[in-house]
Design an enzyme around this catalytic site. Sequence first.
Site: not given
Length: 463
Positions: A387-389
Amino acid sequence: MIFSENFIEIAYIIATALFILSLKWLSSPTTARRGVWAGEIGMGLAIAGTLLHFGIVDLKLVAIGLVLGAVIGVPLGKVAMTAVPQRTALSHAFGALCVTLVGTSEFYLRAPNIPPFMMAVLSLEVILGSLTFTGSLMAAAKLQELRWPPQRPVTYKGQNFVNLTFLSLAIIVAAVLVLRPDQTRLFPALIFIPLIFGVMLIIPIGGADMPTVISLLNSYAGLSAAAMGFVLNSKLLIIAGALDGSSGFILSVIMSKAMNRSFTNVLFGGFGQIQTAATSEQEAKPVKSATAEEAASILSAASRVAIVPGYGMAVAQAQHKVRELYDALTKRGIDVRFGIHPVAGRMPGHMNVLLAEADIPYDKLMEMDAINGDFPQTDVALVIGANDVTNPAARTVQSSPIYGMPILDVDKARTVMVIKRGMGAGFAGIENPLYYMDSTLMLFGDAKGFVGNIVRELSGGHG
Ligand code: NAP
């Protein structure tokens, strides 16, 4: 006696060589297993050599320590791989506590006859040991998502000034003690000020920045052990501490570069950002979703696929299913590569370890910089539990806690497919605009189950 002294020296030299080889071998997945063995044998030799030391008067106490350590250490070693960062932080905390206690007892045994150089090193040992102790406990609690301290960065005006004041106070106390080691009343301040500084250091650090801090704490623990080596006149401890300190330091620099963070800010705990209301009040925007059957047909029509794994793949233990998917796609002549973000998952190298465990050829794992240029020519970017990456907000939304962090440019691929269970946020707790793009298809489900279903569809379609 001469024999045992010689034996100790030889054991220490071999242990030192093994520690250096261990670090070298650990840097590549093909030799990492050997690296672990070298480190373990080296540590075994170092402990054996130390136990033979004539200075040890009571082996009974050592035995009690060994049993106690084993009782705590064995269960600690059995945590899930996703919990390794907080477990590592706990190890740093124990190591740092030990260094602080040794430094304290050495001070009270030797004071007031402590030469200035020795007192300076002893102060460094105690300052680094104390701040690493509380800092590591805080980091472990944040990573374990305990109720306190809060996971989000806690920042306030003048925070850097307050932190620097604590550090300066500790240095002033150390300087006074270097000049006047007879002022034993001051020594507790040398422990307690850094204990508070350790807490202040971690409070402003949240979400995405925690890995860098863990490796920095690792470095502090190593440096404090090296200082302890000077105090105890142990060459082995100096070398092992220096190796630990420098490798942790190098890793922190690499990681702050990967996260586009200023390293000075990391050093002084000043890189938290005020969390915006990104997580609250998200209006329900529409997303496009697809089934495993649809995903399989899109994948089989592709000629270039980039798989981007993340924390969700680790939680679901989906790496073996991902290997099956890799096999099924490459059998069809599709070019499949993996895009690995330096902080994907919950520890450095997390994805590499999992994919290597599933025997995915190592030359198919591409680092972020190597694969990012290829996304515009990629037919499908398949994001599995990351998600974040992959969050494009890191490029554009200045108020985002991950602003400035380089990401894997999956949004530039022709089609993006994202496997995750629902619309849950990632570690940084923020929304991901990737999911609302026209070119994105959400594949809702557990990573292992969904990838398994795609593989089934692909093999069904095959024969
Ligand atoms: P992430 O941002 O934490 O996102 C993981 C996603 O996986 C979640 O959004 C979750 O969404 C999904 N998920 C969870 N369980 C799943 C399952 N069983 N099946 C399918 N999906 C599942 O992960 P990431 O993109 O890998 O980024 C890592 C983050 O952790 C970064 O912010 C990094 O800074 C931080 N971090 C990294 C390290 C390190 O050293 N690598 C250490 C500490 C922290 P759903 O709930 O909707 O399924």
